[in-house]
Each structure stands twice: as structure tokens, then as C-alpha cells.
Motif scaffolding. Structure first.
Motif, PDB file in Angstrom:
ATOM      1  N   HIS A  71      -8.355 -17.178  22.460  1.00 35.63           N
ATOM      2  CA  HIS A  71      -9.606 -17.312  21.711  1.00 35.63           C
ATOM      3  C   HIS A  71      -9.338 -17.018  20.233  1.00 35.63           C
ATOM      4  O   HIS A  71      -9.009 -15.891  19.868  1.00 35.63           O
ATOM      5  N   GLU A  90     -13.345 -18.914  15.089  1.00 35.41           N
ATOM      6  CA  GLU A  90     -13.760 -20.279  14.792  1.00 35.41           C
ATOM      7  C   GLU A  90     -14.163 -20.490  13.337  1.00 35.41           C
ATOM      8  O   GLU A  90     -14.227 -21.626  12.886  1.00 35.41           O
ATOM      9  N   VAL A 140     -11.091 -24.335  12.918  1.00 31.57           N
ATOM     10  CA  VAL A 140     -10.539 -24.185  14.267  1.00 31.57           C
ATOM     11  C   VAL A 140     -11.448 -24.838  15.296  1.00 31.57           C
ATOM     12  O   VAL A 140     -10.979 -25.435  16.277  1.00 31.57           O
ATOM     13  N   HIS A 141     -12.772 -24.757  15.087  1.00 35.21           N
ATOM     14  CA  HIS A 141     -13.717 -25.303  16.056  1.00 35.21           C
ATOM     15  C   HIS A 141     -13.722 -26.828  16.066  1.00 35.21           C
ATOM     16  O   HIS A 141     -14.298 -27.438  16.973  1.00 35.21           O
ATOM     17  N   TYR A 158      -5.498 -27.177  19.235  1.00 32.71           N
ATOM     18  CA  TYR A 158      -5.869 -25.766  19.453  1.00 32.71           C
ATOM     19  C   TYR A 158      -4.741 -25.030  20.174  1.00 32.71           C
ATOM     20  O   TYR A 158      -4.393 -23.901  19.810  1.00 32.71           O
ATOM     21  N   SER A 194     -18.282 -24.030   6.948  1.00 31.50           N
ATOM     22  CA  SER A 194     -18.263 -23.962   8.408  1.00 31.50           C
ATOM     23  C   SER A 194     -19.632 -23.507   8.908  1.00 31.50           C
ATOM     24  O   SER A 194     -20.251 -22.610   8.334  1.00 31.50           O
TER      25      SER A 194
END
Length: 642
Positions: free
Chosen positions: A108, A111, A157-158, A165, A352
Motif C-alpha cells: 500500500h 496515493e 500513484v493512484h 504499481y 491530486s
């Protein structure tokens, strides 16, 4: 402490390794008391892999692939026997964290960051302080090039696809150039093209830098066969074969199991190493066949395990360089600085949606709520109703500060918490550093949002223009805001669900307000046990400060509704029919608090209450530090690591 001798040739050896672990799912109670059913998961596993090699651990579900990687990484729960050596040095958790790396199946990432930012902060968190910033930046560019991530360097990243990823998660570990890198199912859920791409990149990394790469996979494709220097087949913890991939075909052919032409040899021998459960007869037949293969390899397999692959075709391309792990870790100050900078980078990344939401929640949400309060309470008449209205305003300010602090924390903290659990397991930093950096990064943000919100109420309404009173009002609310933030972070440490943690924290806040604030129920009317319970609630002290500041004259501070100001009761009004309940601010407070009434002490000691309000905030912060130091049960931490 054992240290790895830096050399041009690296060897990872497992000799007669046995491991016992949990065999089936256990209830929460069984996990807490340590009564889970255990059994032998790995049985007499002996494996060898050299620098420059990529080894695949193959097996069906439940064969022990992940357990083998966890045992090498010293992460497995349960007793382990046998030797695990890296260049002849026994593998310890500290040695693995210093010289090796592990990429889990689930990773994880934050993001709100871009690909480049993610690698930049990872480099400064993992590469030692002896390495210059220029070298770290160069390393980030090199890793992006090696993993084919240059084209998404500035993408959030999202926005990355699954393959990008996954490669970014691998890149975080490759930054510090580990001698050994273990990867659990790095190609799971990837399409054939990206599976080929990931395996080829890992193979190139092993050969180019003379590193050891070990990955597990359940469904190997035929097109990755040329990249696998070694394979290890597991079946229910037993080794069916381990050794050079090219010699595997001859070995099984010699045993009478030649791979059919045009068949994927990796899958063919994987099926051969898997128990057939379609019927009882097939189950017994396949079990006996696998047992015979395991016994045969134990007797005759040593030459295959020890045999090294010739790398004459790429020896000139290999870079026998000193790994960056040899330069140690960053200092604690550098870790704290980079953790804080990373959190702020998410907040200020307005391009973002995650950054915009964090900006609103952490800086604008509370002022917006206070602005709505200002609209509702702006025109307060100076009459008997002023007391109740002003009490409602103070209660709304206190409750809003508490509840919105919980809301912003549960929206921001879970992602940071999950990343912390994964990074701490890799040895990047540990609990005290995380919570200290998290608290320091949040400190200026909470001060700004509470200061702005308090200014709307204090200077936008006819309360006072005294800056000192505004400072007292704002600092009192800030202590409450920070306390609830720390409390919620402590709950999120144990509870994975943000919703459940928020409900728990909000419930506690409601209890604090209803029991201790004297704004919902007067303290003199409480039973003795509830009265003494108020001493352990922060809202008792925060509310006492706010009430005394706005309803009674103390020291030399002016107040609107104080002991010297009487509120008239005009005749012919509804107020005169009701009666003048309060003659002044002190009269109002006498109904809410004990004022020199034995056996109770005076509840309104302004500066004592002011100090105790901050003491609760500091105590919750240090309690949070302690919670992040005390070891947690493995089943709790595993919830956040994936």
C-alpha cells in the motif's frame, strides 16, 4: 552483531530447514491466547542460490512458498530449525533488514504522491547518511529507468496501472541495492505481457548487479522459462526439486517423467508436484508419487542443488559494486524530517484529488464549520436568553473541534498507518519515530486551522477584541483538537476499520462532553461517582476555561457576561413573566459548577484548569508513543501489512 562480508560473490544457503506454523484459520480468542493449531509447514528444505541468479519457488496453494520466503526473511511466526546463511553468516532479522529486501504480494503506497516523489522519499528513508543527495537522486533515476517507470515519473500513484504499481513497489526496495531481494507473487493478477516484463526486469537486475533474486509464483508461464536460473518445487513443505532450471529437464527425464513436446515444462512439473484431489484414488496415487520424488531428491539431489550456472555470457556486463546497504541507515533526524516532508507533500499536492481532500479536511473543514456557527449565532440579544445561547455557542465550538478532529484524522491517518506497518517491518523506522514525525507534521496544521476557526468566532462576534482572550480561547480549543487527534491515532493503531475507529472515538468524545463539560448537565447535579469521573475527562478542564473566560470576571481579563454586569429583565416581556433567572455571569456559573461549596472544591480555577487541559494532551501524546513501543500481537499487525 553479525555483519555481512561485502564480496563480489554472494551465496544464500538453506540447510535442512524445518518450520512449524499455523495450519488453519484460528479464532480471535485462540490468536490472543496463543492456542492456534500448528504443524510442520517446511520439512528438511535445503536450497542454494548465488549472486547473479534468479530463482523461482514454485508450488500450488498451501505448498509453503510464502512460508519459505518468510523464514528466510525471519518474519515467520513459529519455531524454525536448520541453517540459513548469507555468505556463511547466519541470517538474523537485523542482517536481513540491513542487507536484504522483501516485496510482499500486497503493498500500500501513499496515493497523494507521484512515482518520482514516492521513490525520492523512499531513498532518503532507506539509504544511509554517508551517501550524498546527488547520489540518491541519481539512484532514483536509475531505478525508474531499470523498471521502465520514466514515462510515469510525474503521474500520481493512484493513476498507475497494476503493473506500474507493482514495479514501483519493487523499486522502493531496489533503491538501496539489497544483496538479496525476495518477492512474494510479484506477477499475480498481471497479464502475460506485464508478467514477462516484470520477470525480465528482475532477471536483468540480478545479472547486471550480481544480486540474488528469489520470487514465488503459482502459475508460471512458459515465456519466463529462459529467465529462471534456478527453480525450487515445493509440495506440502517438501522439496521435490531444487537446482538449475536447465538441468531440471534431464533430471525428471531420467526419473521417467519427460516433458512432452510443446508443453510448458514449468507447469508440467508443477502439476507433477501437486496432489491430485479429484478423487480418493488419484489423491493416494499422486501422494505416493510425490513422496517417492521427495525421497529420491533427498538421496540424489545434492549435486543439482550445489550446481551453479555458468555466467560466462554476461560476466563482462556484471557490475561488482559495493551495495548501498553497506553505507548504513539514515540518522533519526533525517528519518523524522523525511517522514514529515512526505506527509506535507501529500497535503500540498493540489493536483491530486487526495491532496485536495487532505487540504480541505486538515485546514478548511473546522473554519467552515465555525463560519456556519457565526452565521447562526451572530446576532445575540443582550437578555436572559444570552446565557443559554452563549452556552450553546461554546458547546458547539467544543464539540465541533472534537468531532471534526476525529473526522480529519480517520480520513488521513489510515494510509500513513498502513505504510508505517509495512516500512517498520522492513526496518526503515519504528513506532516512536513514526508517531513523533506524524505529530510534529500535524502540529502546525492543527494550529493554523484552530486559529482561523477561533478568529471567525472571536473577532466576528461581539465577544471581545482583546488578543489575549482570543489566544486563550484558541489555545484551549487547540489542546482539545490535538487530544482527539492523538486518541484517534491510538485507536487506529489497533482497529483497521476507519469507520469503527471513528465511531469509538466519537463515542468517547460524547461521553467526555456529556459527563464533564457542565454544558449539557450541571456538575452539582451529578452523582458523586460521575462527579469524580469528570476529573479524568479533558472536557471538564477545557469547558471550565471557556465558561469562566466568558461568564465570570477573573484576574483582570474583561468579559461580556461577568460579575459586574447585570442583565435587565424588562417588564411586559416573556422574560419578565418567566423571571430573571441570572443576575450576572457568576450567578449563571453557580448553577453549573461548585463554587466554594464544601465538601467540593472550587471547580473554577482558571489557570489550573488551563494547564490541566494541556496536560491531558501531552499525556495522550506520550501514551501514543508508548503504544507504538510495546510489541503488538502478530495477528494485529498482520491486518495492516497485507
Amino acid at each position: 552483531m553479525s555483519r555481512l562480508h561485502v564480496t563480489n560473490d554472494y551465496v544464500l544457503e538453506l540447510n535442512n530447514v524445518y518450520h512449524a506454523g499455523q495450519m488453519e484459520a484460528s479464532t480471535c480468542l485462540e490468536k490472543m491466547v496463543g492456542n492456534s493449531s500448528v504443524g510442520v509447514v517446511l520439512k528438511d528444505v535445503s536450497v542454494e542460490v548465488h549472486g547473479g541468479e534468479l530463482m523461482a519457488v514454485l508450488g500450488s496453494k498451501g505448498s509453503g512458498k510464502k512460508t519459505l520466503l518468510d523464514v528466510i526473511a525471519r518474519r515467520a511466526q513459529g519455531p524454525t530449525r536448520g541453517q540459513i546463511l548469507l555468505n556463511g553468516v547466519p541470517m538474523s532479522m537485523r542482517l536481513f533488514q540491513d542487507s536484504c529486501a522483501y516485496v510482499g504480494r500486497k503493498c500500500h503506497l501513499l496515493e497523494g504522491l507521484t512515482t518520482k516523489q514516492t521513490l525520492y522519499y523512499a531513498a532518503h528513508l532507506t539509504i544511509g547518511s554517508k551517501v550524498s543527495s546527488y547520489v540518491k537522486s541519481t539512484r532514483v533515476k536509475q531505478v525508474m529507468a531499470d523498471l521502465a517507470l520514466v514515462h510515469v515519473a510525474n503521474h500520481g500513484v493512484h493513476f498507475l496501472n497494476q503493473s506500474e504499481y507493482r514495479r514501483l513497489a519493487i523499486g522502493i526496495q531496489l533503491l538501496r541495492d539489497p544483496v538479496v531481494i525476495l518477492l512474494d507473487e510479484p506477477t499475480s493478477d498481471l497479464d502475460p505481457l506485464h508478467t514477462y516484463m516484470v520477470v525480465s526486469i528482475l532477471s536483468n537486475h540480478a545479472k547486471k548487479y550480481n544480486r540474488i533474486v528469489v520470487l514465488s509464483t503459482e502459475k508460471p508461464r512458459s515465456d519466463i522459462f529462459p529467465f529462471l536460473d534456478r527453480v525450487t518445487y515445493l509440495c506440502l513443505g517438501d522439496v521435490v526439486y531444487t537446482g538449475a532450471t536447465r538441468m531440471m529437464l534431464d533430471y525428471f527425464r531420467h526419473l521417467g517423467f519427460p516433458c512432452p513436446e510443446l508443453e510448458n515444462p514449468l507447469m508440467f512439473y508443477l502439476c507433477l508436484s501437486t496432489v491430485d484431489r479429484r478423487s480418493q484414488e488419484r489423491f493416494l496415487e499422486s501422494s505416493n508419487q510425490i513422496a517417492a520424488l521427495v525421497d529420491k531428491f533427498r538421496l540424489d539431489g545434492r549435486p543439482f542443488r550445489k550446481c551453479a550456472v555458468s555466467y560466462a555470457d554476461h560476466v563482462m556486463e556484471t557490475e561488482h559494486r559495493l551495495p548501498l546497504t553497506a553505507y548504513g541507515r539514515p540518522t533519526t533526524t533525517q528519518v523524522l524530517t523525511n517522514l514529515m516532508s512526505r506527509e506535507w507533500a501529500v497535503l500540498w499536492n493540489c493536483g491530486s484529488p487526495i491532496g485536495r481532500s487532505h487540504f480541505f479536511l486538515r485546514l478548511l473543514l473546522l473554519p467552515v464549520f465555525f463560519f456556519l456557527l457565526w452565521i447562526f449565532y451572530y446576532d445575540l440579544p443582550l437578555n436572559q436568553q444570552s446565557y443559554a445561547s452563549r452556552n450553546g455557542l461554546l458547546y458547539s465550538c467544543l464539540a465541533g473541534t472534537m468531532f471534526l478532529s476525529v473526522a480529519s484524522t480517520v480520513a488521513v491517518h489510515p494510509a500513513l498507518r498502513t505504510r508505517y506497518y509495512q516500512e517498520s517491518r522492513d526496518g526503515f523506522y519504528f513506532g516512536p519515530s513514526f508517531i513523533l514525525a506524524r505529530s510534529l507534521a500535524s502540529l502546525p496544521l492543527s494550529v493554523m486551522t484552530v486559529a482561523a476557526a477561533s478568529a471567525i468566532i472571536y473577532f466576528g462576534m461581539p465577544i471581545s477584541t482583546n488578543p489575549f482572550q482570543y489566544l486563550l480561547f484558541g489555545s484551549t480549543l487547540w489542546a482539545v483538537h490535538y487530544f482527539m487527534e492523538q486518541q484517534t491515532m491510538a485507536l487506529l493503531m489497533l482497529v483497521k476499520s476507519s469507520f469503527n475507529a471513528a465511531l469509538t472515538s466519537l463515542f468517547l468524545g460524547i461521553v467526555y462532553l456529556n459527563v464533564g463539560s457542565a454544558m449539557v448537565r450541571a456538575i452539582p447535579g451529578l452523582p458523586d461517582y460521575l462527579y469524580y469521573l469528570t476529573y479524568v475527562t479533558q472536557s471538564r478542564y477545557a469547558a471550565a476555561v471557556l465558561n469562566e473566560q466568558h461568564f465570570r470576571n477573573f484576574s483582570s481579563l474583561p468579559s461580556v457576561l461577568n460579575a459586574t454586569l447585570s442583565i435587565p429583565c424588562p417588564s411586559g416581556t416573556t422574560f419578565s413573566n418567566y423571571g430573571c433567572r441570572y443576575s450576572n455571569g457568576t450567578h449563571y456559573l453557580m448553577e453549573r459548577y461548585h463554587l466554594t461549596h464544601p465538601p467540593y472544591d472550587d471547580d473554577l480555577r482558571f489557570w489550573l484548569n488551563f494547564g490541566l487541559n494541556f496536560l491531558f494532551t501531552g499525556a495522550m501524546f506520550f501514551a501514543n508513543i508508548i503504544l507504538h513501543i510495546v510489541p503488538l500481537p502478530a495477528f494485529v499487525k498482520s491486518k495492516f501489512r497485507g
